[in-house]
Design a protein around this motif. Structure first.
Motif: not given
Length: 573
Positions: A4, A8, A191, A194, A222-223, A226, A341, A344
């Motif tokens: 992920m 990004l 978005y 992200f 961000i992680q 999520l 999620m 994302y």
């Protein structure tokens, strides 16, 4: 999480429009345009079940009805025996009005100029599907920024409909008497968090801790949002309007996974001091369009939390921030807490399709540089020569445009300056400062969103409106005359340009005196629907049925009229 993080960092690249068409071949593409041309009336009411009979008061009327039905059944049987003379135009996939799937519904979509288009869509269509449909039909460039907005005029609020959300489910929550609309326009910031999370989440507003209460790196923000096992927290002061009162009060708010709270004792986060405000499993966050004018807010940076099933103003939780960055932080965090999620997945889905596709774009792989100046055409293989030819063609196009638009009342240089920028999508002639601010805000407050407009204070100058760090700044473009030639400059004549198009192209590549490069232009979208051949044939037969509904022509006669008309049209070509 590593995969992920890598995705990004990837840059946006325009996708192929042909890849999007597959969605509508799977049952979501049989769409009829109802917004243009003569008024179309359905052959039967959508609220009347197929085969439903009207009440008959006499036996004679019932007998007559049964006789007419038998006659129509015989005519339909005759129609089925007529061969299809045009299989390319009238294929089995083209559904006529009386054979369409009953699980469809009509939606109406608007743009910034309030032009609208009504389309018939499947009941399970999503916001991404609607955007891709309008991108295909209007021949727009699909840069993954097209967005569907829910606009509730009677409440003065608006929100982004997420790409995975069901459009008809959103519409089902509207009141019967409410002025609610769907808007189709670009949102470059949809978005962006992200890619640049630090621009959306100020460090003083975010607290991140894992289950072990260890502090995490802010780059992993961000992680953390999520990951359901972590507990990020947004906190800060907001203005809140109490229910039934006109006054606004300032409280310390805390946003967690469990919901939104405010502290009744300063900045205390103790459970006994936190009072529950709202949760997001069955609520959505909206932006207030006129916070000061409509709700008497202390600033224009208002937003609210509204229950999904409610359309009453009494159920709104009205909030107001001190600046745009604070409001954006709260709204973005609420979106992440609600959808997690799934947001994302919405972000990476278009990029995954591009990565898996062997061809990025039909046009990009089919266009080559050609030279037709000699007796025989040739392919230009030298990149330097191809670039010089492209520049020469561009200058030639400018000269031709200038010649077409000039009326002989001005010099060639002046007519060139007038002709070029008027046709550009980033130029908005009669646009005020407030309107420019509103248009840029609608397109997303990220670095590089811009437009050019006429100056309201000085008619001979122009203004560049540019967004940087979620703030909109305005730069005056001054005309500079030298040896009877007119130039334009942003830096008092140090850097001169013969027209506004050259100026924009330069600052798209160089920052110069601006705080950032010009990246995304604001353009007003007008819906110009391009029907397919099967849709045109279907619409023609549909209109013919409406125009001759009183004479009751048999279906076979109607098809013969249509086919004979096509034959006569082909004979004239």
């Amino acid at each position: 999480m590593s995969a992920m993080s890598e995705s990004l960092d990837e840059l946006d690249t325009p996708g192929s429009l042909s890849e999007k068409a597959a969605i509508f071949r799977e049952g979501k593409g049989n769409v009829s345009v109802l917004g243009s041309g003569p008024a179309l009336i359905p052959l039967r009411s959508p609220f009347q079940p197929p085969g439903a009979l009207h009440n008959r008061t006499t036996a004679a009327a019932a007998t007559l009805f049964r006789g007419n039905r038998k006659c129509r059944e015989g005519e339909e049987m005759q129609m089925s025996l007529v061969p299809n003379a045009f299989p390319d135009l009238f294929s089995s996939e083209c559904l006529l009005p009386w054979t369409k799937n009953s699980a469809t519904q009509v939606i109406k979509v608007y743009t910034e100029d309030n032009s609208s288009r009504a389309v018939e869509v499947p009941s399970d269509i999503t916001a991404r599907d609607v955007c891709q449909l309008f991108v295909l039909k209007n021949h727009c460039i699909d840069d993954h920024s097209w967005t569907l907005f829910e606009h509730l005029a009677h409440l003065g609020i608006e929100r982004t409909i997420e790409d995975h959300e069901s459009v008809l489910e959103v519409q089902s929550n509207w009141g019967m008497d409410s002025d609610s609309r769907l808007y189709f326009r670009k949102n470059y910031a949809k978005y962006e968090f992200f890619k640049k999370p630090l621009d959306f989440f100020p460090e003083n507003m975010v607290s991140i801790s894992s289950e072990a209460n260890g502090l995490m790196n802010h780059s992993e923000l961000i992680q953390t949002f999520l990951n359901s096992s972590t507990c990020p927290e947004i906190h800060g002061f907001l203005h809140s309007k109490e229910q039934g009162r006109k006054s606004w009060k300032k409280f310390y708010f805390v946003l967690r996974r469990s919901g939104l709270y405010f502290s009744n004792k300063g900045t205390s986060k103790e459970p006994r001091h936190l009072q529950f405000v709202a949760e997001f499993c069955d609520s959505d966050v909206y932006t207030l369009l006129s916070a000061r004018k409509t709700h008497g807010a202390p600033t224009d940076y208002g937003f609210c939390v509204k229950p999904s099933k409610s359309s009453s103003a009494r159920d709104l939780k009205l909030l107001c921030a001190d600046d745009e960055q604070t409001r954006t932080c709260w709204i973005t965090a609420m979106r992440l807490f609600k959808f997690g999620m799934q947001l994302y997945q919405n972000f990476i889905q278009p990029h995954q399709k591009q990565k898996n596709s062997p061809m990025r774009s039909i046009s990009e792989n089919s266009l080559v540089a050609m030279d037709f100046s000699g007796h025989r055409s040739r392919v230009i293989e030298n990149p330097s020569e191809a670039l010089s030819v492209a520049v020469e063609e561009g200058l030639s196009w400018r000269r031709k445009s200038c010649h077409r638009l000039s009326h002989g009342s001005c010099s060639p240089s002046q007519s060139s300056n007038i002709a070029i920028h008027m046709a550009q999508p980033w130029f908005h002639s009669k646009l005020s400062r407030d309107e420019a601010h509103k248009l840029i805000t609608q397109h997303g407050l990220i670095d590089g969103v811009f437009l050019l407009r006429d100056s309201q204070s000085n008619p001979k100058t122009f203004v560049l409106s540019l967004c940087h760090t979620q703030r909109i700044r305005h730069f005056q473009i001054l005309p500079v005359e030298d040896d009877s030639e007119l130039f334009y400059s942003l830096d008092d004549g140090n850097t001169r340009f013969s027209d506004l198009l050259q100026l924009v192209e330069f600052y798209q590549l160089n920052r110069g005196v601006l705080p950032c490069k010009l990246k995304h232009h604001c353009a007003r979208t007008t819906l110009i629907w391009t029907p397919s051949p099967s849709e045109r044939l279907e619409r023609g037969m549909y209109q013919y049925t409406h125009q001759h509904k009183h004479s009751h022509p048999p279906p076979r006669m109607m098809l013969d009229h249509t086919v004979s008309g096509l034959h006569s049209s082909l004979d004239k070509m």
